[in-house]
Design a protein around this motif. Structure first.
Motif, PDB file in Angstrom:
ATOM      1  N   ASN A 115       0.854  -1.188   0.000  1.00 34.66           N
ATOM      2  CA  ASN A 115       0.000   0.000   0.000  1.00 34.66           C
ATOM      3  C   ASN A 115       0.896   1.246   0.000  1.00 34.66           C
ATOM      4  N   HIS A 116       0.671   2.115  -0.976  1.00 30.09           N
ATOM      5  CA  HIS A 116       1.505   3.314  -1.119  1.00 30.09           C
ATOM      6  C   HIS A 116       1.535   4.145   0.178  1.00 30.09           C
ATOM      7  N   MET A 117       0.390   4.265   0.848  1.00 32.74           N
ATOM      8  CA  MET A 117       0.330   5.069   2.073  1.00 32.74           C
ATOM      9  C   MET A 117       1.201   4.448   3.163  1.00 32.74           C
ATOM     10  N   GLY A 119       3.816   2.803   2.617  1.00 33.63           N
ATOM     11  CA  GLY A 119       5.185   3.164   2.229  1.00 33.63           C
ATOM     12  C   GLY A 119       5.566   4.497   2.848  1.00 33.63           C
ATOM     13  N   HIS A 120       4.705   5.488   2.703  1.00 34.45           N
ATOM     14  CA  HIS A 120       5.004   6.804   3.305  1.00 34.45           C
ATOM     15  C   HIS A 120       5.212   6.674   4.821  1.00 34.45           C
ATOM     16  N   LEU A 121       4.449   5.780   5.460  1.00 38.06           N
ATOM     17  CA  LEU A 121       4.586   5.620   6.916  1.00 38.06           C
ATOM     18  C   LEU A 121       5.922   4.992   7.293  1.00 38.06           C
ATOM     19  N   VAL A 140       0.903  13.701   5.021  1.00 35.31           N
ATOM     20  CA  VAL A 140       0.336  14.771   4.188  1.00 35.31           C
ATOM     21  C   VAL A 140       0.858  14.654   2.762  1.00 35.31           C
ATOM     22  N   SER A 141      -0.026  14.190   1.857  1.00 38.18           N
ATOM     23  CA  SER A 141       0.417  14.008   0.471  1.00 38.18           C
ATOM     24  C   SER A 141      -0.560  14.690  -0.469  1.00 38.18           C
ATOM     25  N   GLY A 142      -0.430  14.379  -1.769  1.00 40.58           N
ATOM     26  CA  GLY A 142      -1.329  14.986  -2.738  1.00 40.58           C
ATOM     27  C   GLY A 142      -2.741  14.419  -2.651  1.00 40.58           C
ATOM     28  N   THR A 301       8.748  12.811  -0.594  1.00 36.46           N
ATOM     29  CA  THR A 301       8.019  12.679  -1.862  1.00 36.46           C
ATOM     30  C   THR A 301       8.140  11.222  -2.346  1.00 36.46           C
ATOM     31  N   ASP A 302       7.344  10.897  -3.375  1.00 41.89           N
ATOM     32  CA  ASP A 302       7.252   9.493  -3.792  1.00 41.89           C
ATOM     33  C   ASP A 302       8.612   8.905  -4.192  1.00 41.89           C
ATOM     34  N   ASN A 303       8.881   7.709  -3.695  1.00 43.63           N
ATOM     35  CA  ASN A 303      10.139   7.007  -3.987  1.00 43.63           C
ATOM     36  C   ASN A 303       9.894   5.515  -3.762  1.00 43.63           C
TER      37      ASN A 303
HETATM   38 ZN    ZN Z   1       2.865   9.502  -2.217  1.00 41.88          ZN
END
Ligand code: ZN
Ligand code: KG4
Length: 338
Positions: A115-117, A119-121, A140-142, A301-303
């Motif tokens: 899950n992309h979210m 990933g951010h976590l 906080v993302s787009g 940012t996305d990576n």
């Molecule tokens: Zn993202």
């Protein structure tokens, strides 16, 4: 014995990214190819163009990530392939997911959908100084704005979320309205440095105890103000908009910290790259005597490195994904309510 290593792919939006990450969460390589130039003239991401660009770029980006990590295509010595399977643009997700399955199958290793979210976590866990649990994360993302109590890896309690626009969406919409182009967040961040944050008083929505956010009124207020006074300085508008947005984000994050007794606040997602948010969050955490964990700008940012970190967690706790796993553009994060 050598530490197991995986390849991670991220293609959920307009960044084609690949990374090689070991099981101790050391990033051996991280390559991000941004498509900003392809979308800029349209004022936002064009899904069809994004999907096609991922097809053209994925192989090159993976080859670079393998090369940077000292690996080869033919015998990459990997233990798994992790990939974002949602949320995001369906055409873009499918490119990464199909590519990941093909590579994992060819190399004879398991693959895992992330899950992309999530990933951010996990992005903050890639920094040299790991963050302990429990902590509060402001994500906080787009596409998302959430406050979470992170009790452990994969163990999340949802404390609050936006009831309308995401914070990054508000930045992007206001930037577009002001003619600052795409992506809007970094443009406002830059312009705001030249303006007076106190020039205009924009609304701070949902004050009081709630940990939910609302940004659509703030965006509308900016539009109405400019309509009324078109001669206002763009820099003052940007600085005043940013002051209002950051004020709400930091106040609610600190309220969440106080409510949960957490000893660290973590920022994640593209808007966590915002200089004013980072400054104000650090200040507030210093005052409260807690740690403020700010991932490096590249990890906000996305990576793909963050997808690799979440991928390792997923593999350890839930095992590999099934080969028939599909892309889910509206995949949600598995959270407990407060
Ligand atoms: Zn993202
Ligand atoms: O996490 P991310 O790269 O992609 C999503 O998962 O959405 O976040 C992208 C968002 C965009 O809305 C972009 O304008 C915003 O993050 N952003 C920023 C900054 N850098 C990126 N917003 C404010 N200030 C920045 N410096």
């Amino acid at each position: 014995m050598t530490t197991p290593v995986l390849l991670a792919l991220e293609t959920s939006c307009d960044e084609t990214a690949a990374a090689v990450v070991d099981e101790d969460l050391h990033v051996l390589s991280s390559v991000v190819s941004s498509q900003i130039d392809l979308h800029a003239s349209f004022g936002g991401v064009v899904p069809e163009i994004a999907g096609r660009a991922h097809v053209a770029l994925l192989e090159v980006v993976v080859a670079q990530a393998l090369h940077d990590a000292g690996r080869s295509w033919n015998d990459p010595q990997l233990d798994a392939v992790a990939v974002t399977c949602g949320p995001g643009l369906i055409g873009s997700l499918l490119v990464g997911l199909s590519g990941a399955k093909a590579m994992a199958f060819a190399w004879g290793v398991p693959f895992v959908g992330v899950n992309h979210m999530e990933g951010h976590l996990f992005a903050a866990q890639l920094e040299a100084e790991r963050v302990g649990f429990p902590h509060v994360t402001l994500l906080v993302s787009g596409g998302h704005t959430m406050l979470l109590l992170v009790r452990g890896p994969g163990d999340y309690v949802l404390l609050g979320a936006t009831i309308d626009d995401a914070a990054g969406e508000a930045y992007d919409k206001v930037a577009r309205y002001l003619g600052l182009g795409y992506p809007g967040g970094p443009a406002i961040d830059r312009l705001a440095k030249e303006g007076n944050p106190k020039a205009l008083r924009f609304p701070r929505a949902l004050p009081g105890d709630t940990l939910n956010f609302s940004f659509s009124g703030l965006k509308t207020s900016v539009v109405r103000t400019v309509e009324r006074e078109p001669e206002l300085s763009r820099a003052d508008i940007a600085a005043s908009f940013q002051a209002a947005a950051v004020d709400v984000l930091v106040k609610k994050a600190m309220r969440a910290v106080a409510l949960t007794g957490a000893t660290a606040l973590v920022l994640g997602g593209g808007v966590a790259a915002n200089s004013e948010l980072r400054r104000r969050a650090s200040e507030a955490c210093d005052e409260a005597g807690i740690r403020c964990a700010l991932p490096s700008l590249d990890m906000c940012t996305d990576n793909a490195a963050m997808i690799g970190a979440a991928g390792w967690h997923q593999l350890r706790h839930h095992g590999p994904s099934s080969w028939d796993l599909g892309a889910n553009p509206s995949l949600t994060l598995d959270v407990e309510p407060l």
